[in-house]
Design an enzyme around this catalytic site. Structure first.
Site, PDB file in Angstrom:
ATOM      1  N   CYS A  78      -6.294  -2.071   5.745  1.00 36.55           N
ATOM      2  CA  CYS A  78      -5.491  -1.146   6.572  1.00 36.55           C
ATOM      3  C   CYS A  78      -6.349  -0.334   7.534  1.00 36.55           C
ATOM      4  O   CYS A  78      -5.824   0.272   8.475  1.00 36.55           O
ATOM      5  CB  CYS A  78      -4.694  -0.211   5.681  1.00 36.55           C
ATOM      6  SG  CYS A  78      -3.799  -1.059   4.390  1.00 36.55           S
ATOM      7  N   ASN A 104       4.621  -1.022   5.006  1.00 37.60           N
ATOM      8  CA  ASN A 104       3.176  -0.990   5.205  1.00 37.60           C
ATOM      9  C   ASN A 104       2.738  -2.332   5.791  1.00 37.60           C
ATOM     10  O   ASN A 104       2.831  -3.360   5.119  1.00 37.60           O
ATOM     11  CB  ASN A 104       2.511  -0.731   3.837  1.00 37.60           C
ATOM     12  CG  ASN A 104       1.002  -0.689   3.909  1.00 37.60           C
ATOM     13  OD1 ASN A 104       0.405  -1.006   4.941  1.00 37.60           O
ATOM     14  ND2 ASN A 104       0.375  -0.317   2.812  1.00 37.60           N
ATOM     15  N   HIS A 162      -1.971   6.177   8.769  1.00 35.38           N
ATOM     16  CA  HIS A 162      -1.592   4.887   8.195  1.00 35.38           C
ATOM     17  C   HIS A 162      -0.207   5.013   7.572  1.00 35.38           C
ATOM     18  O   HIS A 162       0.110   6.017   6.934  1.00 35.38           O
ATOM     19  CB  HIS A 162      -2.625   4.474   7.143  1.00 35.38           C
ATOM     20  CG  HIS A 162      -2.263   3.205   6.450  1.00 35.38           C
ATOM     21  ND1 HIS A 162      -1.864   2.082   7.129  1.00 35.38           N
ATOM     22  CD2 HIS A 162      -2.208   2.884   5.127  1.00 35.38           C
ATOM     23  CE1 HIS A 162      -1.599   1.121   6.263  1.00 35.38           C
ATOM     24  NE2 HIS A 162      -1.787   1.586   5.045  1.00 35.38           N
TER      25      HIS A 162
HETATM   26  O1  UT7 Z   1      -2.096   0.435   2.416  1.00 34.90           O
HETATM   27  C1  UT7 Z   1      -3.160   0.695   1.567  1.00 34.90           C
HETATM   28  C2  UT7 Z   1      -2.985   1.938   0.857  1.00 34.90           C
HETATM   29  N1  UT7 Z   1      -1.869   1.876  -0.042  1.00 34.90           N
HETATM   30  C3  UT7 Z   1      -1.326   2.996  -0.450  1.00 34.90           C
HETATM   31  O2  UT7 Z   1      -1.728   4.031   0.008  1.00 34.90           O
HETATM   32  C4  UT7 Z   1      -0.261   2.944  -1.518  1.00 34.90           C
HETATM   33  C5  UT7 Z   1      -0.523   4.056  -2.511  1.00 34.90           C
HETATM   34  N2  UT7 Z   1       0.396   4.094  -3.627  1.00 34.90           N
HETATM   35  C6  UT7 Z   1       1.728   4.356  -3.513  1.00 34.90           C
HETATM   36  O3  UT7 Z   1       2.234   4.479  -2.410  1.00 34.90           O
HETATM   37  C7  UT7 Z   1       2.522   4.573  -4.764  1.00 34.90           C
HETATM   38  O4  UT7 Z   1       1.657   4.657  -5.876  1.00 34.90           O
HETATM   39  C8  UT7 Z   1       3.573   3.436  -5.019  1.00 34.90           C
HETATM   40  C9  UT7 Z   1       4.705   3.551  -4.023  1.00 34.90           C
HETATM   41  C10 UT7 Z   1       2.934   2.082  -4.942  1.00 34.90           C
HETATM   42  C11 UT7 Z   1       4.205   3.625  -6.417  1.00 34.90           C
HETATM   43  O5  UT7 Z   1       4.757   4.936  -6.543  1.00 34.90           O
HETATM   44  P1  UT7 Z   1       4.431   5.827  -7.817  1.00 34.90           P
HETATM   45  O6  UT7 Z   1       5.187   7.083  -7.669  1.00 34.90           O
HETATM   46  O7  UT7 Z   1       2.937   5.921  -7.934  1.00 34.90           O
HETATM   47  O8  UT7 Z   1       5.077   4.993  -8.980  1.00 34.90           O
HETATM   48  P2  UT7 Z   1       4.394   4.321 -10.260  1.00 34.90           P
HETATM   49  O9  UT7 Z   1       3.600   3.143  -9.879  1.00 34.90           O
HETATM   50  O10 UT7 Z   1       3.750   5.374 -11.089  1.00 34.90           O
HETATM   51  O11 UT7 Z   1       5.686   3.840 -11.036  1.00 34.90           O
HETATM   52  C12 UT7 Z   1       6.654   4.787 -11.550  1.00 34.90           C
HETATM   53  C13 UT7 Z   1       7.746   4.020 -12.245  1.00 34.90           C
HETATM   54  C14 UT7 Z   1       7.208   3.019 -13.251  1.00 34.90           C
HETATM   55  O12 UT7 Z   1       8.118   2.992 -14.340  1.00 34.90           O
HETATM   56  P3  UT7 Z   1       7.805   3.809 -15.698  1.00 34.90           P
HETATM   57  O13 UT7 Z   1       6.497   3.283 -16.202  1.00 34.90           O
HETATM   58  O14 UT7 Z   1       7.706   5.260 -15.271  1.00 34.90           O
HETATM   59  O15 UT7 Z   1       8.960   3.511 -16.550  1.00 34.90           O
HETATM   60  C15 UT7 Z   1       7.296   1.699 -12.533  1.00 34.90           C
HETATM   61  O16 UT7 Z   1       7.442   0.601 -13.417  1.00 34.90           O
HETATM   62  O17 UT7 Z   1       8.491   3.259 -11.293  1.00 34.90           O
HETATM   63  C16 UT7 Z   1       8.540   1.886 -11.702  1.00 34.90           C
HETATM   64  N3  UT7 Z   1       8.557   1.074 -10.502  1.00 34.90           N
HETATM   65  C17 UT7 Z   1       9.694   0.756  -9.866  1.00 34.90           C
HETATM   66  N4  UT7 Z   1      10.983   1.050 -10.130  1.00 34.90           N
HETATM   67  C18 UT7 Z   1      11.913   0.585  -9.293  1.00 34.90           C
HETATM   68  C19 UT7 Z   1       7.511   0.541  -9.812  1.00 34.90           C
HETATM   69  N5  UT7 Z   1       7.969  -0.118  -8.732  1.00 34.90           N
HETATM   70  C20 UT7 Z   1       9.312   0.003  -8.744  1.00 34.90           C
HETATM   71  C21 UT7 Z   1      10.331  -0.453  -7.895  1.00 34.90           C
HETATM   72  N6  UT7 Z   1      11.606  -0.130  -8.211  1.00 34.90           N
HETATM   73  N7  UT7 Z   1      10.083  -1.163  -6.774  1.00 34.90           N
END
Ligand code: UT7
Length: 333
Positions: free
Chosen positions: A119, A290, A260
């Protein structure tokens, strides 16, 4: 790695972008994997993304964006002496996607190569070409961020497939005439100890795709999202602060921050820490998701063409991605 003074000032003479026609909405994704529009919007800000057609390669997206940038710059393809394509989804492992773009544009005098900085690639390309122009090696350069991330997305992994999209953005850089704006300061950095946080593990020499592992999705993007999130906020804030300080600006001087486009929560956190009001931060990730190297380039073009900033305005670009990599640029438009 930083830079302030150059022998010759370098300006952005034109921008362009292109996204494929096909829109993939959150609702469509929710019909395929266990997710919802509500989850995606709340956690990321993304509403929809664009998906390239079959037979539409990264170089096609890049070429379309480049043509628009050339037109706005008032330059012909033969005027371009350097083409850098930033991408992690090249048409072919070799030759470089930039070579395909050079041919498609008819930019026969240009040296063309790709860089892989995820990115952050568009701003890496900006710094490299700025230096090569200011050193006198080239007069006009074309930098492009282009991705067909749909080709490296695991469409059964809800934690990643909702995030990414396809597209391309381009800019023409040239020597600035007296009184024109310029790229005032740049910054870039890398932390190779964190490669495992965001990667495509297979398809290279470390893990070739074989008939045994072909179904393991090793050729797709995997990410430890929470960890990446934390580093993204800290690194982008630091990089932006460095270029603002080197440029001698105050937060209130800045007309527009173009970050970004990965996650609206990351963007809001950076705006907050930089003390720049949200209305001066450009966001278009709700439309495209993204798009990695293309994201900041598409955003720059949209902001430019919709009059978000005008000649003489001070703008800051800041990016973050796999590597981990990050970069920023302070530009007087
Ligand atoms: O481009 C390069 C740089 N990239 C970035 O900067 C991305 C950085 N990271 C992020 O933007 C975020 O971490 C994400 C959007 C990828 C994820 O958001 P989060 O708030 O960190 O969620 P998480 O991964 O901690 O997941 C929270 C919950 C989990 O369930 P439990 O364990 O709490 O029951 C996941 O299994 O959300 C669940 N989950 C989803 N639920 C519905 C993960 N993906 C999904 C989904 N739909 N698509």
């Amino acid at each position: 790695m930083s830079e302030t003074k150059s022998v010759i000032d370098v300006c952005i003479a034109g921008t362009g972008s292109y996204v494929p026609e096909r829109i993939l909405s959150n609702e469509e994704l929710a019909a395929k994997v266990d997710t919802s529009d509500e989850w995606i919007v709340t956690r990321t800000g993304i509403k929809e993304r664009r998906i390239a057609a079959e037979g539409q390669f990264t170089s096609h997206l890049a070429t379309n964006a480049a043509r628009k940038a050339l037109e706005q710059a008032g330059l012909a393809a033969e005027d371009i002496e350097l083409i850098i394509v930033a991408t992690i989804t090249p048409d072919t492992p070799t030759p470089a996607t930039a070579c395909h773009v050079q041919k498609a544009l008819g930019a026969s005098k240009a040296v063309a190569f790709d860089i892989s900085a995820a990115c952050s690639g568009f701003l890496y390309a900006m710094k490299i070409s700025k230096r090569l122009i200011s050193d006198g090696a080239f007069k006009n350069a074309l930098i492009i961020g282009a991705e067909k991330l749909s080709s490296v997305t695991n469409w059964s992994d809800r934690s990643t497939c909702v995030l990414f999209g396809d597209g391309a953005g381009a800019a023409v850089l040239r020597r600035a005439e007296p009184g024109e704006g310029s790229i005032v300061a740049t910054e870039m950095g890398t932390d190779g100890s964190l490669t495992h946080l965001l990667e495509i593990p297979g398809g290279g020499t470390a893990c070739p795709i074989t008939s045994e592992n072909v179904n393991d999705n090793l050729q797709t993007l995997s990410m430890l999202g929470k960890e990446v999130f934390k580093h993204a906020v800290n690194r982008m804030k630091e990089a932006a602060e460095k270029v603002i300080e080197r440029a001698g600006w105050q937060p209130e001087d800045i007309a527009c921050v173009i970050p970004h486009q990965a996650n609206l929560r990351i963007i809001d956190a950076i705006a907050d820490r930089l003390a720049v009001p949200n209305e001066r931060v450009f966001v278009n990730l709700h439309k495209y998701g993204n798009t990695s190297a293309a994201a900041v380039a598409i955003a720059l073009d949209e902001a430019n063409r919709t009059g978000v900033f005008k000649r003489g305005d001070k703008i800051v670009l800041v990016v973050f991605g796999a590597g981990l990599t990050w970069a920023a640029a302070a530009i007087e438009w």
